[in-house]
Write an enzyme that holds these catalytic residues in place. Structure first.
Site, PDB file in Angstrom:
ATOM      1  N   GLY A  13       0.834  -1.209   0.000  1.00  0.00           N
ATOM      2  CA  GLY A  13       0.000   0.000   0.000  1.00  0.00           C
ATOM      3  C   GLY A  13       0.865   1.255   0.000  1.00  0.00           C
ATOM      4  CD  GLN A  17      -3.459  10.508   4.860  1.00  0.00           C
ATOM      5  OE1 GLN A  17      -4.139   9.583   5.312  1.00  0.00           O
ATOM      6  NE2 GLN A  17      -3.538  11.732   5.328  1.00  0.00           N
ATOM      7  CG  ASP A  57      -3.986  -8.289  -5.279  1.00  0.00           C
ATOM      8  OD1 ASP A  57      -4.400  -7.984  -4.134  1.00  0.00           O
ATOM      9  OD2 ASP A  57      -4.713  -8.800  -6.155  1.00  0.00           O
ATOM     10  CE1 TYR A 147      -9.105   0.777   8.233  1.00  0.00           C
ATOM     11  CE2 TYR A 147     -10.088   2.402   9.697  1.00  0.00           C
ATOM     12  CZ  TYR A 147      -8.984   1.876   9.073  1.00  0.00           C
ATOM     13  OH  TYR A 147      -7.750   2.441   9.281  1.00  0.00           O
ATOM     14  CE  LYS A 151      -6.470  -1.427   9.543  1.00  0.00           C
ATOM     15  NZ  LYS A 151      -5.135  -1.856   9.101  1.00  0.00           N
TER      16      LYS A 151
HETATM   17  N1  SER Z   1      -8.436   7.684   9.118  1.00  0.00           N
HETATM   18  C1  SER Z   1      -9.191   6.472   9.268  1.00  0.00           C
HETATM   19  C2  SER Z   1     -10.566   6.627   8.764  1.00  0.00           C
HETATM   20  O1  SER Z   1     -11.088   7.707   8.909  1.00  0.00           O
HETATM   21  C3  SER Z   1      -9.221   6.042  10.697  1.00  0.00           C
HETATM   22  O2  SER Z   1      -8.119   5.239  10.958  1.00  0.00           O
HETATM   23  O3  SER Z   1     -11.131   5.709   8.275  1.00  0.00           O
END
Ligand code: SER
Length: 324
Positions: A13, A17, A57, A147, A151
């Site tokens: 990745g 960012q 990937d 997400y 995690k």
């Molecule tokens: N920056 C992330 C998000 O907003 C949080 O870890 O999904």
């Protein structure tokens, strides 16, 4: 700091960012040829082409394996992930990348006996039942997003690999990351980046969160510093491994806009909360990161006024060069 030198690094990745700023810093420390930029969907910035670039990937174990073998990799920074908002738009992709991708990276690391793996987590591991203020290190982890749940599972899996297989996996729960080189890709904290671009270009911004929506945040130089510092710290001093709370500063959209107004008095902000508000509401206001401070000496350098000043300075320059 440990005296172990990490010599051959893969960053997955790497065009995202954080990756796009982590790679140049790792190359500065370890040399260009020793850090491989793992690219996927986003094309790499020019600076990332100064050393090896390979398509990786993470959902395809062989593609990770191949690069690890070809470059004799001993350390992976596994930065590939689908963030909170994009994960709600496409939970299936978030599962595939965040769950299977992390599993593949850990499996390759185990099979090839890699020295160390960095696997970032997030404030998204917390949920509405977690204490919101000064959120403790070890607390309720019942997130409401794909997400967040990926995690939590990732943290548990990393800690399992450490205990079961002696794989040295480390990670921090990043807060929202503010930066000026590469835009974040689909997170709830992205407003705190967008606001600067709009302040410079249009002198106004419509925020997708309420004015009082407080979230933990961090400037990119602190993010890079934390990532490198935890990887260099002595294993023997770590009681936690893949799940360190981490923060620098907490603020609301109103507070950041007031700070921006000190530099751009004509700047205006309006609020139009959308679906992202409910994600923000489920995350902490402030974080207790004393475990990171005690176990590997974490301390941030940038508070809100320092972040705003530096962001505006850098983006003004980029705007003059017509880069943004
Ligand atoms: N920056 C992330 C998000 O907003 C949080 O870890 O999904």
């Amino acid at each position: 700091m440990s005296d172990i030198e990490m010599k051959k690094i893969l960053v997955t990745g790497a065009t995202g960012q954080i990756g796009s700023e982590l790679v140049p810093e790792l190359r500065r420390i370890h040399g260009n040829k020793n850090v491989v930029t793992g690219t996927h969907s986003r094309p790499p910035l020019e600076i990332l082409k100064e050393g090896p670039c390979e398509k990786v990937d993470v959902t395809d174990k062989e593609s990770v394996e191949k690069v690890v073998e070809n470059y004799d990799i001993d350390t992976i920074y596994h930065m590939a992930a689908i963030l909170s908002v994009k994960g709600e738009e496409n939970p299936w992709l978030a599962w595939e990348v965040n769950m299977n991708g992390t599993y593949n990276v850990l499996e390759v690391a185990r099979e090839k006996s890699l020295m160390r793996v960095f696997c970032p987590s997030s404030i998204a591991v917390f949920g509405p039942e977690t204490p919101m203020d000064n959120t403790p290190q070890d607390t309720v982890l019942r997130p409401t997003t794909m997400y967040g749940l990926s995690k939590v599972a990732g943290e548990l899996l990393c800690n399992y690999y450490f205990k079961k297989f002696d794989l040295d996996v480390r990670g921090v729960r990043y807060p929202g990351i503010i930066s000026n080189k590469t835009l974040p890709g689909g997170g709830t904290t992205d407003y705190a980046v967008e606001i600067f671009y709009e302040a410079i270009k249009k002198k106004k911004y419509t925020c997708f969160l309420r004015e009082d929506s407080i979230l933990p945040m961090m400037y990119m130089p602190d993010c890079i510093k934390s990532t490198i510092d935890i990887m260099r710290s002595d294993l023997i001093k770590l009681n936690h491994h893949a799940d360190f709370n981490l923060t620098a500063v907490s603020f609301t959209p109103k507070e950041i806009s007031e700070e921006i107004k000190k530099h751009i008095p004509e700047f205006t902000i309006t609020y139009k909360p959308d679906d992202r508000q409910s994600i923000a509401d489920s995350w902490p206001n402030t974080i207790d990161d004393s475990a990171a401070r005690e176990e590997w000496g974490w301390t941030p350098d940038y508070d809100l006024p320092a972040i705003v000043e530096d962001m505006l300075r850098v983006l003004e320059e980029r705007h003059k060069k017509e880069e943004i």
